[in-house]
Design an enzyme around this catalytic site. Structure first.
Site, PDB file in Angstrom:
ATOM      1  N   CYS A  76       4.027  -0.786  -1.342  1.00  0.00           N
ATOM      2  CA  CYS A  76       3.563  -1.765  -0.361  1.00  0.00           C
ATOM      3  C   CYS A  76       2.040  -1.920  -0.376  1.00  0.00           C
ATOM      4  O   CYS A  76       1.313  -0.964  -0.088  1.00  0.00           O
ATOM      5  CB  CYS A  76       4.011  -1.348   1.039  1.00  0.00           C
ATOM      6  SG  CYS A  76       3.367  -2.407   2.350  1.00  0.00           S
ATOM      7  N   LYS A 265      12.182 -10.939  -5.328  1.00  0.00           N
ATOM      8  CA  LYS A 265      11.516 -12.222  -5.142  1.00  0.00           C
ATOM      9  C   LYS A 265      11.533 -13.045  -6.424  1.00  0.00           C
ATOM     10  O   LYS A 265      11.585 -14.283  -6.390  1.00  0.00           O
ATOM     11  CB  LYS A 265      10.070 -12.015  -4.662  1.00  0.00           C
ATOM     12  CG  LYS A 265       9.964 -11.513  -3.236  1.00  0.00           C
ATOM     13  CD  LYS A 265       8.539 -11.530  -2.752  1.00  0.00           C
ATOM     14  CE  LYS A 265       8.425 -11.070  -1.313  1.00  0.00           C
ATOM     15  NZ  LYS A 265       9.108 -12.007  -0.375  1.00  0.00           N
TER      16      LYS A 265
END
Length: 268
Positions: A76, A265
């Protein structure tokens, strides 16, 4: 839950030698401790550990766990931003690694939205990297990482245009050019104002943008076979400078985790 305690520099150590674990035979588990292992073997460093007074409590940080290696920090960029801030301010922190794909009950009790990073300051859990870093800056103002307001938005559109290009299936949809426009503008800015966004000093803006550029470099290289053009030398120099910071190398995710983190994604 997997927890890893990150000690501060020798000037602000809050733990003793007997509480440190250094197993050089298992680098994947102890990577975040390697900077201490060699030093602990030196008598001089051992003496300094026992005489330094405790100056601050560890900051608790809930972070994404690695998708590829057990007991490792995940990918992240917003969590890395927070960790970079703590590192640059020489604050000790306690990492609580969370399996984002199977969020434990204790984590959802802290933050029902189930998002990382989440940090505990003054017995209160705080979410959102913008809020967290601002709160850390206010509570621990030295050394200052404040970016002047007029410079705070420099490079702020790079991440969104990167995501647009990464997810794009149509080479002619203009997403690549949109990203190049943002990177070129940043290249020109650094040429005139660098080496960092706030000149010679690292600031909060760099700690926010750096992890995003790191993801950009890895993900676009893997999924698009794309790299930052040589025609943007000041941007490339900036990336090299940020990525080589001691704080960055201590907190950066594995390349494999960045690739796996962006796979949903890209694949849709």
């Amino acid at each position: 839950m997997s927890a890893i305690k990150i000690p501060p520099p020798a000037t602000a150590l809050t733990i003793s030698i007997k509480h440190l674990t250094c197993n050089t035979n298992k680098p994947t588990v102890t990577t975040l401790f390697t900077r201490n292992c060699r030093a602990l073997k030196r008598p001089r460093f051992r003496r300094s550990l026992t005489t330094v007074a405790m100056s601050t409590n560890s900051v608790e940080v809930c972070a994404k766990a690695s998708l590829t290696v057990p007991n490792r920090l995940g990918d992240c960029p917003f969590t890395q931003r927070v960790l970079l801030t703590l590192e640059e301010k020489h604050l000790p922190y306690d990492l609580k690694l969370v399996d984002i794909g199977n969020k434990p009950e204790w984590f959802l009790n802290i933050t029902p939205e189930g998002k990382v990073p989440v940090v505990k300051l003054d017995d209160k859990w705080i979410a959102d990297s913008d809020v967290i870093t601002q709160s850390v800056e206010e509570k621990f103002p030295n050394p200052s990482l404040v970016t002047p307001p007029e410079k705070a938005s420099v490079g702020s559109k790079i991440f969104s245009t990167y995501i647009g290009f990464l997810k794009s299936k149509d080479p002619a949809d203009g997403t690549e050019q949109a990203l190049l426009n943002e990177l070129s503008a940043f290249n020109d800015y650094i040429k005139e104002n660098g080496p960092f966004i706030n000149g010679k000093d690292i600031s909060a803006a760099d700690l926010s943008l750096g992890p995003k550029l790191y993801h950009l470099e890895i993900a676009l290289g893997h999924y698009k076979k794309w790299s930052v053009p040589d025609s943007l030398p000041h941007l490339k120099a900036y990336m090299k400078s940020v990525f080589s910071l001691d704080s960055f190398t201590k907190t950066m995710p594995l390349t494999e985790d960045v690739i796996e983190g962006w796979r949903p994604k890209v694949m849709g």
